[in-house]
Design an enzyme around this catalytic site. Structure first.
Site, PDB file in Angstrom:
ATOM      1  N   SER A 135       0.861  -1.180   0.000  1.00 57.73           N
ATOM      2  CA  SER A 135       0.000   0.000   0.000  1.00 57.73           C
ATOM      3  C   SER A 135       0.898   1.230   0.000  1.00 57.73           C
ATOM      4  O   SER A 135       1.699   1.428   0.910  1.00 57.73           O
ATOM      5  CB  SER A 135      -0.884  -0.017   1.247  1.00 57.73           C
ATOM      6  OG  SER A 135      -1.592   1.199   1.367  1.00 57.73           O
ATOM      7  N   LYS A 161      -1.280  -0.891  -4.331  1.00 58.82           N
ATOM      8  CA  LYS A 161      -2.454  -0.069  -3.969  1.00 58.82           C
ATOM      9  C   LYS A 161      -1.953   1.348  -3.767  1.00 58.82           C
ATOM     10  O   LYS A 161      -0.925   1.557  -3.120  1.00 58.82           O
ATOM     11  CB  LYS A 161      -3.077  -0.628  -2.693  1.00 58.82           C
ATOM     12  CG  LYS A 161      -3.943   0.339  -1.893  1.00 58.82           C
ATOM     13  CD  LYS A 161      -4.751  -0.423  -0.837  1.00 58.82           C
ATOM     14  CE  LYS A 161      -4.886   0.331   0.462  1.00 58.82           C
ATOM     15  NZ  LYS A 161      -5.661  -0.429   1.469  1.00 58.82           N
ATOM     16  N   LYS A 163      -3.038   5.323  -2.512  1.00 61.64           N
ATOM     17  CA  LYS A 163      -4.019   6.123  -1.779  1.00 61.64           C
ATOM     18  C   LYS A 163      -4.451   7.284  -2.674  1.00 61.64           C
ATOM     19  O   LYS A 163      -3.610   7.866  -3.392  1.00 61.64           O
ATOM     20  CB  LYS A 163      -3.393   6.658  -0.494  1.00 61.64           C
ATOM     21  CG  LYS A 163      -3.071   5.564   0.518  1.00 61.64           C
ATOM     22  CD  LYS A 163      -4.331   4.995   1.131  1.00 61.64           C
ATOM     23  CE  LYS A 163      -4.027   4.005   2.241  1.00 61.64           C
ATOM     24  NZ  LYS A 163      -5.260   3.488   2.879  1.00 61.64           N
ATOM     25  N   ASP A 188      -7.369   3.371  -2.902  1.00 61.54           N
ATOM     26  CA  ASP A 188      -8.067   3.442  -1.605  1.00 61.54           C
ATOM     27  C   ASP A 188      -8.277   4.911  -1.243  1.00 61.54           C
ATOM     28  O   ASP A 188      -7.320   5.667  -1.098  1.00 61.54           O
ATOM     29  CB  ASP A 188      -7.228   2.746  -0.528  1.00 61.54           C
ATOM     30  CG  ASP A 188      -7.953   2.652   0.817  1.00 61.54           C
ATOM     31  OD1 ASP A 188      -9.096   3.113   0.919  1.00 61.54           O
ATOM     32  OD2 ASP A 188      -7.347   2.094   1.765  1.00 61.54           O
ATOM     33  N   GLU A 213     -11.376   1.130  -3.295  1.00 61.70           N
ATOM     34  CA  GLU A 213     -11.641   0.860  -1.880  1.00 61.70           C
ATOM     35  C   GLU A 213     -12.236   2.080  -1.181  1.00 61.70           C
ATOM     36  O   GLU A 213     -11.701   3.186  -1.283  1.00 61.70           O
ATOM     37  CB  GLU A 213     -10.320   0.442  -1.216  1.00 61.70           C
ATOM     38  CG  GLU A 213     -10.430  -0.016   0.215  1.00 61.70           C
ATOM     39  CD  GLU A 213      -9.082  -0.499   0.760  1.00 61.70           C
ATOM     40  OE1 GLU A 213      -8.142  -0.740  -0.028  1.00 61.70           O
ATOM     41  OE2 GLU A 213      -8.968  -0.621   1.993  1.00 61.70           O
ATOM     42  N   ASP A 238     -14.043  -1.181   3.248  1.00 59.69           N
ATOM     43  CA  ASP A 238     -13.105  -1.370   4.349  1.00 59.69           C
ATOM     44  C   ASP A 238     -13.785  -0.811   5.607  1.00 59.69           C
ATOM     45  O   ASP A 238     -14.476  -1.540   6.336  1.00 59.69           O
ATOM     46  CB  ASP A 238     -11.781  -0.651   4.001  1.00 59.69           C
ATOM     47  CG  ASP A 238     -10.756  -0.643   5.125  1.00 59.69           C
ATOM     48  OD1 ASP A 238     -11.067  -1.114   6.225  1.00 59.69           O
ATOM     49  OD2 ASP A 238      -9.621  -0.141   4.923  1.00 59.69           O
ATOM     50  N   LYS A 262     -10.232  -6.798   8.120  1.00 57.51           N
ATOM     51  CA  LYS A 262      -9.208  -6.519   9.134  1.00 57.51           C
ATOM     52  C   LYS A 262      -9.777  -6.999  10.464  1.00 57.51           C
ATOM     53  O   LYS A 262     -10.852  -6.529  10.866  1.00 57.51           O
ATOM     54  CB  LYS A 262      -8.933  -5.020   9.238  1.00 57.51           C
ATOM     55  CG  LYS A 262      -8.294  -4.391   8.010  1.00 57.51           C
ATOM     56  CD  LYS A 262      -8.176  -2.886   8.178  1.00 57.51           C
ATOM     57  CE  LYS A 262      -7.541  -2.261   6.926  1.00 57.51           C
ATOM     58  NZ  LYS A 262      -7.729  -0.807   6.884  1.00 57.51           N
ATOM     59  N   GLY A 290      -4.420  -4.107   6.075  1.00 59.05           N
ATOM     60  CA  GLY A 290      -3.306  -3.916   6.998  1.00 59.05           C
ATOM     61  C   GLY A 290      -3.470  -2.638   7.794  1.00 59.05           C
ATOM     62  O   GLY A 290      -4.153  -1.699   7.345  1.00 59.05           O
TER      63      GLY A 290
HETATM   64  O1  SMG Z   1      -0.416  -2.229   6.754  1.00 55.39           O
HETATM   65  O2  SMG Z   1       0.415  -2.037   4.761  1.00 55.39           O
HETATM   66  C1  SMG Z   1      -0.316  -1.654   5.664  1.00 55.39           C
HETATM   67  C2  SMG Z   1      -1.162  -0.429   5.416  1.00 55.39           C
HETATM   68  C3  SMG Z   1      -2.324  -0.731   4.541  1.00 55.39           C
HETATM   69  O3  SMG Z   1      -3.284   1.157   3.475  1.00 55.39           O
HETATM   70  C4  SMG Z   1      -3.292   0.426   4.442  1.00 55.39           C
HETATM   71  N1  SMG Z   1      -4.143   0.603   5.460  1.00 55.39           N
HETATM   72  O4  SMG Z   1      -7.332   2.056   4.834  1.00 55.39           O
HETATM   73  O5  SMG Z   1      -6.525   0.196   4.241  1.00 55.39           O
HETATM   74  C5  SMG Z   1      -6.399   1.258   4.823  1.00 55.39           C
HETATM   75  C6  SMG Z   1      -5.118   1.658   5.500  1.00 55.39           C
HETATM   76  C7  SMG Z   1      -5.363   2.042   6.902  1.00 55.39           C
HETATM   77  C8  SMG Z   1      -4.129   2.249   7.695  1.00 55.39           C
HETATM   78  S1  SMG Z   1      -3.937   3.815   8.283  1.00 55.39           S
HETATM   79  C9  SMG Z   1      -2.961   3.586   9.667  1.00 55.39           C
HETATM   80 MG    MG Z   2      -8.530   0.928   3.362  1.00 55.64          MG
END
Ligand code: SMG
Ligand code: MG
Length: 369
Positions: A135, A161, A163, A188, A213, A238, A262, A290
């Site tokens: 990500s 992925k 953001k 995402d 996402e 999510d 999660k 994650g």
């Molecule tokens: O653990 O590699 C990881 C991060 C994956 O993008 C990720 N998580 O919305 O999916 C999500 C974000 C939330 C984490 S913000 C601390």
């Molecule tokens: Mg997410």
């Protein structure tokens, strides 16, 4: 198992690089590591609530309060049969899924250690490696993003992925797609859009993305349904899915075609498995999200992601993508086929390095009978 003692450790761990999403930028990750002593064994759990209430309303501070004042007292000095019994005991506490999930993880760890079984076996996992991706946070420009993506691809990640947020969506995704026409790519938004602003995302539908996402608010299943009807690309939820009940409702109303699971967000591994089972029966693909976990939470994610319905790569990257130093003796490495090995030792299959733990501890609290 008789719960003798619970110790909370509030950690702050420096990330190897800042991580920026639509709700903010972090340079350190906070979490609460939970140590449970029962029947002469120690179990570890990780509560993924962060310092700020950006991704979720829970924070390390609220989780500390809920754990200390409600969840730990519900099990301390008690004989807890296992995760299901634990969930029954904490059911009177409304919400706070991340606090519950952290404590439940420690109970799974003890259960595995007692029975000589690894977590993936207890959960019903199959396969010794799970497909993973990376990500990538928001970068200063599309060019900078492409450079970071290229670096991860060179390391062997087979799924990217990125953001997105308003103003940093189409251009970023198109830049990555132009540089890498064939890469498995998804985006995402972390709830950064509304039904009114989401039409700006329309060009994403032509980029061959695996999924989009969480474009809309976490409490907005209905508007996700309206949006999904307008897109060919699957919408993945999510933040919106906090329980198996939400998952069922989302599928019934066609609010999404994929679910990110999660354990922290849904109150524990038991609920995560229930969502997996429901989606599998409905033919809906799931993948493991994650939360920038330490080695403890990463071990749990790998075990969960080994269940057969996790058919898309998880946000579970190698230790070095997150931390120069981690609190487990084990570090997780990426295999050349973009997989990571599932731990096979009893319970979580990881060992907490007490010296590293001490180095990152802001506060700790031992709670005894
Ligand atoms: O653990 O590699 C990881 C991060 C994956 O993008 C990720 N998580 O919305 O999916 C999500 C974000 C939330 C984490 S913000 C601390
Ligand atoms: Mg997410």
């Amino acid at each position: 198992m008789h719960i003798d003692r619970v110790t909370l450790h509030h950690l702050r761990m420096p990330l190897v690089a800042p991580f920026e999403t639509s709700f903010g930028r972090i340079t350190d990750r906070e979490c609460i590591l939970i140590e449970v002593a029962a029947d002469g064994l120690i179990g570890w759990g990780e509560c993924v609530a962060d310092r700020d209430p950006g991704y979720a309303y829970e924070t390390a501070g609220t989780a500390w309060h809920i754990l200390r004042d409600f969840l730990v007292p519900a099990i301390l000095g008690q004989d807890v049969a296992g995760p299901a019994d634990f969930q029954a005991r904490v059911a009177p506490v409304r919400g706070h899924p991340m606090a519950k999930a952290g404590l439940e993880m420690a109970i799974w760890d003890i259960l595995g250690k007692q029975n000589g079984k690894s977590l993936y076996e207890l959960l019903g996992g199959v396969g010794s490696r799970v497909a993973v991706g990376v990500s990538v946070g928001l970068q200063p420009s599309p060019d900078a993003l492409v450079k970071v993506v290229e670096r991860y691809l060179a390391q062997g990640y087979g799924r990217i992925k990125i953001k997105i947020k308003p103003g940093r969506d189409i251009g970023d995704a198109q830049a990555v797609r132009r540089a890498r026409p064939d890469v498995r790519l998804q985006v995402d938004a972390n709830s950064a859009y509304t039904l009114e602003t989401a039409p700006a995302l329309r060009p994403l539908d032509d980029l061959g993305l695996l999924l989009i996402e969480q474009p809309l608010a976490e409490d907005d299943l209905w508007d996700h349904r309206l949006l999904q009807a307008e897109f060919r690309t699957p919408i993945c939820l999510d933040e919106s899915i906090l329980s198996a009940r939400h998952a069922r409702q989302a599928l019934e109303m066609a609010a999404c075609r994929v679910i990110n699971i999660k354990a922290g967000r849904v109150g524990g591994l038991s609920e995560a498995v229930a969502i997996h089972d429901l989606c599998r029966a409905a033919g809906i693909p799931v993948w493991c999200g994650g939360m920038l976990e330490t080695g403890v939470g990463r071990a749990s994610n790998l075990a969960l992601a080994s269940l057969p319905g996790f058919t898309l790569p998880g946000d579970i990257s190698a230790t070095e993508r997150y931390y120069a130093y981690d609190i487990t003796s084990e570090r997780f490495a990426l295999n050349p086929d973009s997989t990571i090995d599932v731990p096979t030792g009893p319970g979580l299959g990881v060992t907490v390095d007490r010296r590293a733990l001490a180095q990152f501890t802001l506060a700790s609290l031992e709670i005894r009978e």
